[in-house]
Scaffold this active site. Structure first.
Site: not given
Ligand code: NAD
Length: 321
Positions: A110, A67, A219-221, A159, A226, A137-138
């Protein structure tokens, strides 16, 4: 070679099919049948973009590919999604490119499937309250996939940007579940399952806030630096991940490892639980934590499924390549 455009994907693959693909590839990784290649992720010095590759080979499913994509912060102003990705699949016998598949929706599906797999295998059966940290978004994909796994009767959420919480409320309503915005103390006390899906670079939820028996899917890190939960919470929990090497380098465990709070051999693969070689949760009071870093094999698994479905329905575009 087949092309499946981004716009065709929503009608092709269901969250259930994504779940099956991701569960199967986690199991294959743990059996040693599938492995990911090292991740490349670079700030390219243009358009403020982060660009990279996630790739691997699944010998069991014969999925080989990558990817490619990243994050272009200026895209939204152009009417485009900031995250952009495409999946390239190759014939494992010949190396010929066999398919190009839009990767944007697949990434969300996924990723949601991964936390959903962790909930199926690690959360308490009687989990009733789902806690959401993050409303980007996620988050909607995450909530919908989680709701497939347990009989939740309520969603609570927090949030960093409270104005975004309406997304969680609307998603919960779509599932027929009540939603309440809460502070982090209440979220940690009341939630049986917690999903964190933010782009935070500092800990949001700490060990002292979490009740015994909780399952947390972080799931975010997915990048160095991060962090969503305190290293103390990682140290308190029984920790599972998609891939240990990513967990300690770009995942949530990077911080607990750096601080010497846990050792690499204390982190287990979720695939081992799926395969029955790890017992998983050992009691109703144990805190379990899934560090979902996102592996290339997840992308290949869902993309391969999409190609099969698109060919079967006559939607895939065939190109002489
Ligand atoms: P997004 O930009 O749509 O949303 C970001 C989210 O993070 C929001 O809830 C926002 O309020 C919050 N946020 C922003 N700055 C912040 C801070 N300083 N402290 C706390 N929260 C904060 O992004 P998304 O598409 O929903 O993706 C969210 C995260 O998931 C991203 O870090 C992205 O890289 C990660 N991600 C991980 C995977 C994986 O496989 N693990 C896959 C896709 C995305």
């Amino acid at each position: 070679m087949w092309i499946v455009p981004e716009a065709a994907i929503a009608d092709l693959i269901t969250p259930e099919a994504s779940f099956e693909a991701v569960e199967a590839v986690f199991a294959a990784m743990s059996r040693g049948d599938a492995y990911n290649f090292p991740v490349i992720r670079e700030a390219i010095g243009h358009a403020d973009a982060l660009y990279g590759f996630k790739s691997g080979f699944d010998r069991a499913g014969l999925n080989l590919g990558l990817k490619s994509g990243g994050y272009w912060p200026g895209n939204e102003a152009r009417g485009l999604t900031n995250h952009q990705s495409s999946v390239f699949l190759f014939d494992a016998d010949t190396g010929k490119c066999s398919a190009v598949v839009g990767g944007n929706l697949l990434t969300a599906l996924r990723t949601a499937a991964a936390s959903s797999v962790s909930i199926r295998h690690l959360a308490r059966q009687d989990a009733k309250v789902l806690g959401m940290i993050g409303a980007g978004h996620q988050s909607a994909f995450q909530m919908r996939a989680a709701a497939q796994q347990r009989d939740f009767d309520k969603v609570i959420g927090w949030n960093f940007h409270p104005e975004m919480l309406s997304r969680l409320e609307e998603t919960a309503a779509g599932l027929g579940l009540p939603f309440e915005a809460v502070d982090l103390d209440r979220l940690g006390q009341e939630a049986d399952v917690i999903i964190s899906i933010t782009s935070s670079f500092s800990p949001i939820l700490m060990a002292s806030q979490v009740s015994p028996g909780t399952h947390i899917a972080c799931m975010g890190t997915d990048t160095k630096g991060k962090q969503e939960v305190g290293a103390d919470l990682v140290a308190r929990a029984s920790v599972f991940t998609d891939e240990v090497s990513q967990s300690i380098s770009i995942g949530e465990c990077q911080h607990a490892i750096a601080q010497g709070l846990i050792k690499e051999d204390m982190i287990s693969e979720l695939g081992a639980v799926i395969n029955g070689t790890h017992p998983g949760r050992s009691s109703d009071t144990e805190v379990t934590l899934f560090d979902g870093t996102g592996v290339g094999l997840q992308d290949l698994a869902v993309a391969a499924k999409v190609v099969d479905l698109a060919i079967a329905r006559g939607i895939a575009i065939e190109v002489d390549f």
